[in-house]
Design a protein around this motif. Structure first.
Motif, short mmCIF file in Angstrom:
data_model
loop_
_atom_site.label_atom_id
_atom_site.label_comp_id
_atom_site.label_asym_id
_atom_site.label_seq_id
_atom_site.Cartn_x
_atom_site.Cartn_y
_atom_site.Cartn_z
N GLY A 1 0.82 -1.20 0.00
CA GLY A 1 0.00 0.00 0.00
C GLY A 1 0.86 1.25 0.00
O GLY A 1 1.29 1.74 -1.04
N ALA A 2 1.16 1.75 1.20
CA ALA A 2 1.90 3.01 1.30
C ALA A 2 3.32 2.90 0.75
O ALA A 2 3.81 3.82 0.07
CB ALA A 2 1.95 3.45 2.77
N PRO B 1 8.37 1.27 7.64
CA PRO B 1 9.83 1.42 7.72
C PRO B 1 10.42 1.27 6.34
O PRO B 1 10.19 0.29 5.66
CB PRO B 1 10.26 0.25 8.63
CG PRO B 1 9.03 -0.16 9.34
CD PRO B 1 7.90 0.12 8.40
N GLY B 2 11.15 2.24 5.91
CA GLY B 2 11.51 2.10 4.52
C GLY B 2 12.71 2.87 4.07
O GLY B 2 13.54 3.34 4.83
N GLY B 3 12.71 3.01 2.77
CA GLY B 3 13.84 3.52 2.06
C GLY B 3 14.46 2.39 1.26
O GLY B 3 14.70 1.31 1.79
N ILE B 4 14.70 2.63 -0.02
CA ILE B 4 15.37 1.65 -0.86
C ILE B 4 16.84 1.62 -0.44
O ILE B 4 17.52 2.64 -0.49
CB ILE B 4 15.24 2.00 -2.35
CG1 ILE B 4 13.77 2.13 -2.75
CG2 ILE B 4 15.96 0.96 -3.20
CD1 ILE B 4 12.96 0.88 -2.57
N LYS C 1 14.00 10.63 -2.59
CA LYS C 1 12.73 10.24 -1.97
C LYS C 1 12.65 8.73 -1.78
O LYS C 1 12.08 8.24 -0.81
CB LYS C 1 11.56 10.74 -2.81
CG LYS C 1 10.25 10.81 -2.02
CD LYS C 1 9.26 11.77 -2.65
CE LYS C 1 8.08 11.99 -1.71
NZ LYS C 1 7.10 12.96 -2.26
N TRP C 2 13.24 7.99 -2.70
CA TRP C 2 13.27 6.54 -2.55
C TRP C 2 14.05 6.11 -1.32
O TRP C 2 13.78 5.04 -0.76
CB TRP C 2 13.90 5.89 -3.79
CG TRP C 2 12.95 5.77 -4.95
CD1 TRP C 2 11.63 6.07 -4.98
CD2 TRP C 2 13.28 5.27 -6.26
NE1 TRP C 2 11.10 5.81 -6.22
CE2 TRP C 2 12.09 5.31 -7.02
CE3 TRP C 2 14.45 4.80 -6.84
CZ2 TRP C 2 12.04 4.89 -8.35
CZ3 TRP C 2 14.41 4.39 -8.16
CH2 TRP C 2 13.23 4.42 -8.92
N ARG C 3 15.00 6.90 -0.90
CA ARG C 3 15.78 6.54 0.29
C ARG C 3 15.00 6.79 1.58
O ARG C 3 15.43 6.37 2.66
CB ARG C 3 17.08 7.34 0.34
CG ARG C 3 18.01 7.18 -0.85
CD ARG C 3 18.52 5.78 -1.04
NE ARG C 3 19.60 5.75 -2.04
CZ ARG C 3 20.00 4.67 -2.67
NH1 ARG C 3 19.42 3.50 -2.43
NH2 ARG C 3 20.98 4.72 -3.57
N GLU C 4 13.87 7.45 1.49
CA GLU C 4 13.10 7.81 2.68
C GLU C 4 11.98 6.83 2.93
O GLU C 4 11.52 6.12 2.04
CB GLU C 4 12.51 9.22 2.50
CG GLU C 4 13.53 10.31 2.24
CD GLU C 4 12.87 11.62 1.85
OE1 GLU C 4 11.62 11.64 1.70
OE2 GLU C 4 13.59 12.62 1.67
N ALA C 5 11.48 6.82 4.16
CA ALA C 5 10.28 6.06 4.50
C ALA C 5 9.06 6.87 4.08
O ALA C 5 9.06 8.10 4.13
CB ALA C 5 10.22 5.80 6.00
N PRO C 6 7.97 6.22 3.65
CA PRO C 6 6.75 6.94 3.32
C PRO C 6 6.14 7.57 4.57
O PRO C 6 6.13 6.97 5.64
CB PRO C 6 5.84 5.86 2.73
CG PRO C 6 6.35 4.58 3.29
CD PRO C 6 7.82 4.76 3.45
#
Length: 484
Positions: free
Chosen positions: A218-219, A314-317, A299-304
């Protein structure tokens, strides 16, 4: 012993025991005993075929039984004709599943029964409860909560139930220990097995688990897609810039772990400044990043997050995953589309919400303030990120969790977050380590599908061997690398 008695009692209640083939019969004429399974009767389902498959490669000759657990879970059970080790090896499936036995088509161990039967296990797998045209196809879930439930969790228990019925009928006794292995969706299923069926499996292997399916598909994936979609609706960052980015990441981060080997041991130790490859004076060539392209990567390195800055997943590529971006994020030079956007669109269209928006849904429609709260029902069916697996511990289970640090679809940061929460729930790292061991593998693609730096892939891993050693000796493994 208690588990065996419980299984025998359950099978008797299903009416299976009265039709069981004596073990001596299977041993004297295993081929006939196999085909006789076509007539085996069990509750809420039926056998569709039973045939002998001759030995090939590392696989011994076995009885292949296919069955349906109602309403629509297609199951395959493989029963070695000789040399059964008395145990069951059950595997999950990948993506939105819908394809029976796909894991065995890829030649690896991930979501594949082959390694199990090669070691003498009876094996079992399923399509998770529906037929799909591909693993990114989710149209089966349109207005179909039964299928969503089966994909979410019920297919795990039903596959085991049918497998145990076939084992009892063919060998004349239930299996001893049972192991579950899966990666990605199969990894999510592995954790789900520990939560919903804590006494069913004595060993579990959970690889790159999509623990928070609603947060991820989703997010999480919506964040990735929206970041790379321009005002004109076109993709901003394309495959032609991926090598440029990957080379710069390696230039800045390769030595952060003390070894320059083109493998980033832990992306959390690395922070990349892309200004060094930013286009100057309005240039837009292949050897630099435009401001828009650079913004995508950042932005890809960040969490949504939502509009209030609340982290939604929890995120970020991770840095070091760039070699795999063409598969997951940007599409390949040959023209194959990226998989992350396909998963995101189909999940939002058919699986995320109580009222399915359908084929007209676009991932750019996802609202980071409104939509996370609309996925509550889906989360209850799909998500297996509850860190309290004390019931599995109390049943004596052992679990190996593994994840590649270069995974560009299922965030390794979520697995780390789950493990940290599980330590707290268990009473500390030592308490959790007594029955759960986490292995983070540098440079490894999602589920080790494609070879990474130095050629590392799933072929270099042997979590089953590590788990078997743990279950037999009681000594926790220090590695899951094959040959170590």
């Amino acid at each position: 012993m208690q588990n065996c008695l419980a299984r025998s009692a359950a099978l008797a209640l299903l009416g299976v025991g009265a039709l069981a083939i004596p073990e001596a019969s299977a041993q004297s004429d295993p081929g006939a005993a196999c085909t006789d399974l076509r007539n085996e009767v069990f509750a809420a389902g039926h056998v569709t075929s039973a045939r002998v498959v001759e030995a090939a490669g590392t696989a011994p000759a076995y009885c292949e039984v296919r069955a349906i657990a109602l309403p629509a879970i297609n199951i395959e059970v493989r029963l070695p004709l000789e040399g059964w080790n008395g145990k069951l090896y059950q595997v999950g499936c990948g993506g939105f599943c819908g394809i029976l036995g796909r894991g065995d088509d890829d030649g690896g161990f991930v979501n594949a029964t082959g390694p199990g039967i090669a070691r003498g296990y009876a094996t079992a797998t399923s399509d998770s409860g529906h037929h799909g045209l591909s693993v990114v196809d989710a149209s089966w879930a349109a207005a179909n909560p039964d299928a969503e439930r089966d994909w979410g969790w019920r297919s795990i228990g039903e596959t085991n139930r049918v497998a145990q019925a076939m084992i009892e009928a063919f060998y004349g006794k239930p299996s001893g220990d049972a192991i579950f292995q899966g990666c990605s969706t199969g990894g999510r299923m592995a954790n789900m097995a520990a939560l919903r069926y804590p006494e069913m499996f004595q060993g579990i292997i959970s690889g790159a688990p999509a623990l928070d399916e609603t947060g991820l598909a989703g997010a999480g994936l919506a964040w990735i897609v929206q970041a790379n979609t321009g005002p004109d609706g076109e993709q901003i960052l394309n495959t032609d810039k991926v090598d440029l980015i990957g080379d710069e990441v390696m230039r800045q981060c390769d030595g952060a772990d003390g070894a320059e080997d083109r493998v980033i041991a832990d992306p959390r130790q690395c922070a990349v400044d892309l200004s060094s490859i930013a286009c100057k004076d309005g240039a837009a060539g292949g050897q630099c990043l435009t401001p828009a392209e650079r913004a995508v990567v950042e932005k890809w390195r960040e969490a949504p997050v939502d509009s209030a800055g609340k982290t939604l997943f929890p995120g970020g590529i991770p840095e070091g995953s760039e070699p795999f971006w063409p598969t997951w994020l940007t599409g390949t030079k040959a023209g194959a589309p990226a998989l992350n956007p396909l998963f995101a669109k189909n999940f939002g269209a058919y699986m995320a919400f109580t009222d399915d928006p359908g084929a007209s849904y676009e991932t750019t429609d996802f609202d980071f303030d409104r939509d996370p709260g609309r996925m509550t029902e889906a989360a209850a069916m799909y998500n297996s990120d509850d860190p309290d697996i004390s019931a599995f511990r109390d049943a004596g289970g052992k679990m190996i969790v593994w994840h590649g640090w270069a995974d560009a679809i299922v965030s390794p940061y979520k697995t780390i977050a789950w493990h940290e929460a599980a330590e707290k729930a268990a009473g500390g790292a030592e308490a959790l380590g007594a029955f759960v061991r986490l292995f983070m593998v540098p440079g490894l693609d999602h589920c080790g599908i494609a070879p990474g730096a130095g050629g590392i892939s799933q072929a270099d891993l042997d979590p089953l061997g590590a788990l078997e050693g743990w279950m037999e000796s009681g000594k926790a493994p220090a590695t899951i690398m094959a040959g170590d």
